[in-house]
Design an enzyme around this catalytic site. Structure first.
Site, PDB file in Angstrom:
ATOM      1  NE  ARG A 277      15.331  65.090  39.226  1.00 52.56           N
ATOM      2  CZ  ARG A 277      15.952  64.545  40.255  1.00 52.56           C
ATOM      3  NH1 ARG A 277      15.921  65.163  41.434  1.00 52.56           N
ATOM      4  NH2 ARG A 277      16.591  63.402  40.132  1.00 52.56           N
TER       5      ARG A 277
ATOM      6  CD  GLU B  27      19.030  71.267  38.803  1.00 47.63           C
ATOM      7  OE1 GLU B  27      19.777  70.311  39.087  1.00 47.63           O
ATOM      8  OE2 GLU B  27      18.171  71.728  39.592  1.00 47.63           O
TER       9      GLU B  27
ATOM     10  CG  HIS C 211      20.130  69.281  42.537  1.00 45.65           C
ATOM     11  ND1 HIS C 211      19.506  69.064  41.317  1.00 45.65           N
ATOM     12  CD2 HIS C 211      19.730  68.259  43.331  1.00 45.65           C
ATOM     13  CE1 HIS C 211      18.777  67.968  41.378  1.00 45.65           C
ATOM     14  NE2 HIS C 211      18.908  67.461  42.594  1.00 45.65           N
TER      15      HIS C 211
END
Length: 345
Positions: A259, A288, A306
């Site tokens: 993360r 993000e 991602h």
């Protein structure tokens, strides 16, 4: 959407099911399913208060559904109907759900562990190998035409071989263990740090070469490559920051597929600019989809949007597991894969 038969157990699915549509169709034949794929957070909260979901027992949610419901935080959980007893999250990481708020209301939460391990570990290795070769520099030279232009005088940067390097894994769970197995095949020396030695189930198939390091400081000081694989929590927010970068070997390579907020991006940018971090491979970012401009501008980074679990096979498995938890919740009153915080409920 299944017919709203009040005699059947009811489920609410938030977000589009893209791959496991056959499983959703089968579930709709066994119980009443409402599928919501759009709207706003205010609309969702209003529907909760209006009684629209007053018979819903289990909620299945995708990561993408955060776009119209927002995070399942304490405010939202407090507005859920009293009938809700289960929240089934489609993702291994579940920081989008306030588990403590759910537990306070006797709501059990599940996630989708294990099925994401291979794809995320593959992405980790992709980033690691690319970062070791500083792949962005030659790729941009090729795409811009500098490689083929004699006048550009492009000098190919030399990378580093993975063989013989020490990989330090921060957090050896299912994904970290999958990375360890792959790294061993590249003849890397692998060590890891957890708060305590990993359970034997995570060590299966890795071999006897895996070394446990009892402190994060020691791991950072002795690793050529550091790969982060911890869940996001208050305890892991900025786990890797300015002090930790200073503890690392000069010229270290950093990989993060966990993360974004686990790493202090501003501190990482400074470490890249100073050369303390030789290169970085990142699939996740602190804010993000925004990416720190210092990372975008630095040619010693390899950046992905991602995509850790972004394969058809893995996404189907994730959806199937989430829907399987919904089915189990309605049929048997239990979840197949409760998150660790809820295993005693």
């Amino acid at each position: 959407m299944g017919s709203l038969d009040n005699d059947l157990p009811q489920a609410l699915v938030l977000g589009t099911i893209h791959h496991a549509t056959d499983i959703l169709s089968a579930l709709e034949k066994q119980c009443t399913v409402q599928v919501i794929t759009s709207g706003t957070r205010n609309e969702f909260l209003a529907d909760c208060q209006s009684g629209r979901y007053s018979r819903v027992v289990a909620i299945g949610r995708s990561v993408d559904s955060v776009a119209f419901t927002g995070r399942f935080d304490a405010e939202l959980v407090a507005q859920l109907p009293s009938s809700v007893r289960f929240i089934c999250h489609n993702g291994a990481g579940y920081d989008q759900v306030d588990v403590h708020a759910c537990k306070a209301r006797d709501i059990v939460v599940s996630n989708t562990p294990n099925v994401v391990n291979a794809a995320t570990a593959d992405t980790t290795m992709l980033l690691m190998l690319a970062a070791l070769r500083r792949m962005r520099i030659p790729q941009e030279a090729l795409l811009s035409g500098r490689w083929a232009d004699p006048k550009a005088n492009f000098q190919l940067p030399l990378g580093k071989d993975p063989a013989g390097l020490t990989l330090g894994i921060v957090g050896l769970g299912g994904i970290g263990a999958a990375v360890a197995r792959r790294a061993a095949a590249f003849d890397m020396k692998v060590q890891y740090h957890n708060r305590r030695p990993a359970d034997e189930t995570f060590l299966k198939g890795i071999g006897n070469e895996l070394v446990y390091v009892s402190t994060l400081k020691e791991l950072l000081a002795t690793s050529d490559v550091v790969s982060v694989h911890v869940p996001l929590s208050d305890a892991t927010h900025h786990l890797i920051g300015e002090a930790e970068f200073a503890q690392m070997k000069p010229g270290v390579v950093l990989i993060n597929t966990a993360r974004g907020p686990v790493v202090d991006e501003a501190a990482l940018v400074k470490a890249l600019e100073s050369g303390q971090v030789w290169s970085a491979g990142l699939d996740v970012f602190e804010h993000e989809p925004e990416v720190h401009l210092g990372l975008v501008a630095n040619e010693h980074t390899v950046l992905l949007p991602h995509i850790g679990t972004a394969t058809v096979d893995t996404r189907r498995k994730m959806e199937a597991m989430m829907l399987g938890n919904v089915k189990s919740a309605l049929a048997d009153g239990v979840l197949k894969t409760p998150v660790p915080e809820c295993k005693d409920m």
